[in-house]
Write a protein that holds these residues in place. Structure first.
Motif, PDB file in Angstrom:
ATOM      1  N   LYS A  44       2.172   5.890  -3.434  1.00 25.76           N
ATOM      2  CA  LYS A  44       2.814   4.230  -2.814  1.00 25.76           C
ATOM      3  C   LYS A  44       2.955   4.273  -1.550  1.00 25.76           C
ATOM      4  O   LYS A  44       3.519   5.297  -1.045  1.00 25.76           O
ATOM      5  CB  LYS A  44       3.981   4.091  -3.721  1.00 25.76           C
ATOM      6  N   ALA A  45       2.336   3.044  -1.481  1.00 24.52           N
ATOM      7  CA  ALA A  45       2.051   2.264  -0.398  1.00 24.52           C
ATOM      8  C   ALA A  45       1.148   2.884   0.788  1.00 24.52           C
ATOM      9  O   ALA A  45       1.124   2.837   1.916  1.00 24.52           O
ATOM     10  CB  ALA A  45       3.521   2.835   0.803  1.00 24.52           C
ATOM     11  N   LYS A  57       0.239  -0.174  -7.909  1.00 30.40           N
ATOM     12  CA  LYS A  57       1.593   0.839  -8.410  1.00 30.40           C
ATOM     13  C   LYS A  57       2.502   1.021  -6.332  1.00 30.40           C
ATOM     14  O   LYS A  57       2.389   1.720  -6.300  1.00 30.40           O
ATOM     15  CB  LYS A  57       0.313   1.970  -7.861  1.00 30.40           C
ATOM     16  N   GLY A  58       1.644  -0.627  -6.580  1.00 34.99           N
ATOM     17  CA  GLY A  58       2.149  -0.593  -4.457  1.00 34.99           C
ATOM     18  C   GLY A  58       0.937  -0.343  -3.673  1.00 34.99           C
ATOM     19  O   GLY A  58       1.108   0.169  -1.759  1.00 34.99           O
ATOM     20  N   VAL A  59      -0.179   0.719  -3.484  1.00 32.71           N
ATOM     21  CA  VAL A  59      -1.289   1.133  -2.964  1.00 32.71           C
ATOM     22  C   VAL A  59      -1.769  -0.299  -2.231  1.00 32.71           C
ATOM     23  O   VAL A  59      -1.822  -1.727  -3.354  1.00 32.71           O
ATOM     24  CB  VAL A  59      -2.371   1.414  -3.640  1.00 32.71           C
ATOM     25  N   ARG A  66       4.484   3.831   5.265  1.00 34.29           N
ATOM     26  CA  ARG A  66       5.249   3.354   5.119  1.00 34.29           C
ATOM     27  C   ARG A  66       5.204   1.330   6.033  1.00 34.29           C
ATOM     28  O   ARG A  66       5.898   0.934   5.362  1.00 34.29           O
ATOM     29  CB  ARG A  66       6.335   3.877   4.251  1.00 34.29           C
TER      30      ARG A  66
END
Ligand code: FAD
Length: 467
Positions: free
Chosen positions: A32-33, A125-127, A454
């Protein structure tokens, strides 16, 4: 913005099959991120449509007569889902009986749909994913922490790691331009043959040459078709019955490997032997010395190409019928192209002294070997000393995970056709898929070189966020 801080955790260069496979892998496993950018090249689709995401050189054209040269069951995007394309095809038309070799345009549709699907999954997914519609030109800086890539708009892109899947470079007849000379053949060159008449000469008798022949044979006004190559060999056909995995080990020098091939092929279909050899070919290649590699190329490459690059049986039948009917001839010769005084393209047959003055010439000589004299991203990276060639003097050299920069510098991985020479088997979708998997696994393993930040949310000029 501090230029020494990478804006992307991973920059994927390429917008074809390799990039599509990487997005599918990341959609499953990216943390993620993670900040991913995909630089897809500045080429726009010929018809302005959305028919090129994931399609690259091979799968963007829409000619239904051009079939995949591989059966659908081994064309999936992920290493552990080689039949991913089969599932997709079945879901599109559940009642349709699938033929082994489907049109490449259908594969293009699969790649496009997966491209968009995986971009959505990544975003969910937050990518963070940025698609950059520019071409990479050079590496401006390579340090222990980041790589800066310059694109053709002059924008810099700094990233912690790079995966290069730029696909094949076509051999080009330097300097010659003519409306009746089709070069480059891909992605859309063969569309020029629509409505062609008279004689068509195709330089090259490999898979691209066969596609050109199929296009030309579909034109009723094409009266004569001539295919020319230095060995005059056509690819052979697949045998669907040879699908079973064969348990045979190839070891030793080129002659020993040849002996093993012959022994095995006396027991089972030679296609099954070639499939087994294909799976082991890069290991064998790595074990050979440069002298053995050169010897193998000199004496065995014609045989390897004809047996390894195979055609759907129906396609070979069409070609053989055209030969039987006298519409198609194959000539074994080296060639040179020139213009006569009237400005026609002439094909000179070296040695025999013959000259053909056809109505159309198609340059179908296949893929170029990457070297430092090339005017390209790879040529520049070799001249700048960022990459090395294999011992043969061509092909980008890399390690087992396809990393081409030394440990201690930011990782750049190169997959696919640019590695020809360092690897022997590196252009087909199954090989590219494996290389993408190995590269991303190496980049994202625990203590991976790609440190996912992040805290940053930078957006560069020339890139657009995907939602
Ligand atoms: C006509 C043809 C038919 C084929 N048929 C088959 C088949 O049936 N089965 C099979 O297994 N393989 C086939 N292949 C091999 C094919 O190369 C692979 O299947 C696969 O497409 C390779 O993936 P790739 O990502 O390396 O290259 P590609 O899919 O070609 O993608 C390369 C991408 O890189 C981009 N690019 C290039 N230069 C730059 C740059 N400087 N900056 C940014 N982006 C750049 C291009 O625009 C393109 O999007 C075929 C190849 C051709 C040419």
């Amino acid at each position: 913005m501090d230029p020494r801080v990478p804006v992307h955790d991973l920059l994927i260069i390429g917008g074809g099959f390799g990039a599509c496979s990487a997005l599918a892998w990341l959609a499953r496993l990216a943390p993620k991120a993670m900040r991913v950018a995909v630089m897809i090249g500045s080429r726009t689709p010929a018809d302005g449509a959305d028919n090129f995401y994931g399609c690259g050189l091979a799968y963007g054209a829409q000619d239904p007569t051009h079939l995949l040269n591989s059966a659908h069951w081994n064309m999936g995007l992920l290493l552990d889902e080689p039949d991913g394309f089969t599932h997709w095809l079945s879901a599109q038309s559940p009642t349709k009986k699938l033929s082994d070799f489907v049109p490449r345009a259908e594969y293009g549709a699969f790649l496009q749909s997966k491209w968009h699907e995986n971009l959505k999954l990544l975003t969910l997914k937050g990518v963070e994913v940025h698609v950059i519609q520019q071409s990479a030109i050079s590496i401006l800086e390579l340090t222990d922490r980041f790589v800066t890539i310059v694109d053709d708009a002059g924008t810099n892109h700094s990233c912690a790691a790079v995966l290069v899947c730029m696909g094949p470079t076509l051999i080009s007849e330097t300097g010659l331009r003519h409306e009746k000379l089709i070069s480059p053949i891909w992605p859309h060159g063969l569309q020029c043959l629509k409505g062609a008449c008279g004689q068509v000469v195709i330089i090259g008798t490999g898979l691209s040459g066969i596609d050109a022949a199929i296009s030309a044979l579909a034109e009723p006004e094409v009266t004569k078709l001539t295919m020319i190559s230095r060995d005059g060999r056509l690819p052979l056909a697949h045998d669907a019955a040879a699908r079973e995995r064969l348990d045979v080990q190839f070891k030793g020098c080129p002659l020993e490997v040849l002996k093993t091939i012959r022994t095995a092929a006396s027991r089972v279909p030679w296609q099954a032997v070639m499939n087994a050899l294909r799976d082991q070919s890069n290991i064998i290649w790595h074990d050979w010395t440069t002298i053995e590699r050169r010897l193998a190329l000199r004496h065995l490459s014609g045989m390897w190409t004809a047996h390894r690059n195979r055609l759907p049986p129906d396609v070979l039948r069409q070609v053989e019928t055209a030969i039987d009917h006298g519409r198609l001839e194959i000539i074994k010769s080296f060639t040179r192209l020139h213009f006569d005084n009237d400005g026609h393209v002439c094909v000179q047959l070296i040695g025999s002294g013959g000259i053909i003055k056809p109505d159309w010439v198609v340059d179908a000589r296949g893929f170029a070997r990457i070297n430092m004299n090339m005017n390209s991203f790879f040529g520049q990276a070799l001249r700048d000393g960022h990459f090395n060639t294999s011992g043969l003097g061509y092909g980008i050299a890399g390690d087992k995970s396809h990393r081409v920069t030394p440990l201690g510098l930011a990782p750049i991985h190169v997959v696919g056709a640019a590695r020809i020479g360092d690897l022997i088997e590196t252009t087909g979708a199954p090989e590219v898929r494996t290389q993408v998997h190995q590269s991303l696994e190496a980049l994202l393993k625990p203590n991976h070189p790609v440190k996912v930040s992040r805290h940053m949310n930078c957006q560069e000029n020339g890139s657009s966020a995907i939602d």
